[in-house]
Write a protein that holds these residues in place. Structure first.
Motif, PDB file in Angstrom:
ATOM      1  N   GLY A  48      31.571  -3.454  58.891  1.00  0.00           N
ATOM      2  CA  GLY A  48      30.420  -2.556  58.933  1.00  0.00           C
ATOM      3  C   GLY A  48      30.227  -1.822  57.621  1.00  0.00           C
ATOM      4  N   PHE A  49      31.268  -1.778  56.792  1.00  0.00           N
ATOM      5  CA  PHE A  49      31.184  -1.070  55.512  1.00  0.00           C
ATOM      6  C   PHE A  49      30.066  -1.636  54.644  1.00  0.00           C
ATOM      7  CE2 PHE A  49      32.153  -0.978  50.977  1.00  0.00           C
ATOM      8  CZ  PHE A  49      32.334   0.368  50.750  1.00  0.00           C
ATOM      9  N   GLU A  51      29.839   3.804  46.252  1.00  0.00           N
ATOM     10  CA  GLU A  51      30.831   4.001  47.311  1.00  0.00           C
ATOM     11  C   GLU A  51      32.236   3.820  46.753  1.00  0.00           C
ATOM     12  OE1 GLU A  51      30.305   4.929  50.419  1.00  0.00           O
ATOM     13  OE2 GLU A  51      28.108   4.926  50.248  1.00  0.00           O
ATOM     14  N   ASP A  69      35.287  -6.551  56.955  1.00  0.00           N
ATOM     15  CA  ASP A  69      34.361  -7.111  55.970  1.00  0.00           C
ATOM     16  C   ASP A  69      35.232  -7.697  54.872  1.00  0.00           C
ATOM     17  OD1 ASP A  69      32.018  -6.436  57.226  1.00  0.00           O
ATOM     18  OD2 ASP A  69      31.618  -4.665  55.997  1.00  0.00           O
ATOM     19  N   ASN A  76      27.330  -3.506  55.334  1.00  0.00           N
ATOM     20  CA  ASN A  76      25.979  -3.289  55.845  1.00  0.00           C
ATOM     21  C   ASN A  76      25.570  -1.826  55.738  1.00  0.00           C
ATOM     22  OD1 ASN A  76      25.616  -5.980  56.463  1.00  0.00           O
ATOM     23  ND2 ASN A  76      26.108  -5.757  58.631  1.00  0.00           N
ATOM     24  N   ARG A  77      26.517  -0.934  55.987  1.00  0.00           N
ATOM     25  CA  ARG A  77      26.215   0.495  55.957  1.00  0.00           C
ATOM     26  C   ARG A  77      25.921   0.997  54.546  1.00  0.00           C
ATOM     27  NH1 ARG A  77      30.579   1.877  57.879  1.00  0.00           N
ATOM     28  NH2 ARG A  77      31.643   2.746  56.059  1.00  0.00           N
ATOM     29  N   THR A  78      26.610   0.420  53.567  1.00  0.00           N
ATOM     30  CA  THR A  78      26.506   0.922  52.192  1.00  0.00           C
ATOM     31  C   THR A  78      25.581   0.114  51.299  1.00  0.00           C
ATOM     32  OG1 THR A  78      28.424  -0.390  51.504  1.00  0.00           O
ATOM     33  CG2 THR A  78      28.843   1.857  52.312  1.00  0.00           C
ATOM     34  N   ASN A 101      38.603   4.896  57.344  1.00  0.00           N
ATOM     35  CA  ASN A 101      37.317   4.667  56.708  1.00  0.00           C
ATOM     36  C   ASN A 101      37.475   4.665  55.193  1.00  0.00           C
ATOM     37  OD1 ASN A 101      34.507   4.324  56.618  1.00  0.00           O
ATOM     38  ND2 ASN A 101      34.177   6.529  56.389  1.00  0.00           N
ATOM     39  N   HIS A 142      31.690 -11.214  57.488  1.00  0.00           N
ATOM     40  CA  HIS A 142      31.980 -10.240  58.536  1.00  0.00           C
ATOM     41  C   HIS A 142      32.888 -10.918  59.562  1.00  0.00           C
ATOM     42  CE1 HIS A 142      28.799  -7.952  56.638  1.00  0.00           C
ATOM     43  NE2 HIS A 142      27.991  -8.990  56.791  1.00  0.00           N
TER      44      HIS A 142
END
Length: 202
Positions: A169-170, A73, A124, A172-174, A98, A139
């Motif tokens: 959320g970055f 990422e 984050d 957890n998403r990645t 984002n 978080h």
């Protein structure tokens, strides 16, 4: 760059603004603070002063999180490598694109702790050691009406040299988490010397 005052507790520095830190001797960041700078400089903004809408950073860098068993990422980070920039951090911002955030750079790796004073965006907080591997992720949620004593703190798990703040959320998403490596596109940013030497007395 801007930073907030820190509360000295043990060997941690408590930072104001977006993050803060509790340190053995002082703090220098708004939401974050290392343990090597005087805490007296934090929280000195007058209540009547007009808050900044953005942090006046001099440069932005691209960096990539190398995610094991996942996709790498790449993010764009404003560099907070001066005390004033770390003090202000991401305070008073109402939005953050984002994959865009800020990296706080310290002269020396140290225990740091951030808070969300004057920070409006859920974040984050990704704490990294000198080798630029992730120590831990916190978080954080805004606390717009909280007093200083009510603000939750978000500490590093170990001595951090860099702290990256991205929209919540970055991670957890990645899949970014402990052990993930951050690779800068160019040479890693270095903190500007503060000219302040911590006391060696115990």
């Amino acid at each position: 760059m801007k930073t907030y005052a820190a509360v000295l507790v043990g060997a941690m520095v408590l930072l104001g603004g977006c993050i803060g830190g509790l340190g053995g001797t002082a703090t220098d960041d708004a939401n974050r603070q290392p343990t090597t700078e005087p805490a007296s400089t934090a929280n000195t903004t007058s209540a009547d002063a007009t808050p900044p809408t953005t942090t006046d950073v001099e440069r932005t860098v691209n960096a990539t999180f190398v995610v094991e068993d996942g996709e790498n990422e790449t993010v764009s980070l404003m560099v907070a490598d001066e005390r004033s920039e770390r003090q202000s951090g991401l305070m008073h911002r109402e939005e953050l694109a984002n994959r865009t955030g800020m990296v706080f750079v310290y002269e020396n790796a140290q225990q740091v702790s951030f808070w969300m004073k004057n920070t409006l965006i859920p974040l984050d907080m990704i704490f990294l050691g000198p080798d630029r591997s992730v120590l831990n992720v916190q978080h954080a949620t805004p606390q717009p009406n909280a007093s200083g004593g009510e603000l939750k703190t978000y500490p590093s798990d170990g001595e951090a040299k860099y702290v990256v703040e991205l929209p919540r959320g970055f991670a957890n998403r990645t899949g970014v988490g402990p052990g993930t490596e951050l690779v800068f596109e160019d040479a890693p940013p270095e903190a500007e010397s503060s000219g302040w030497l911590p006391s060696m007395s115990l």
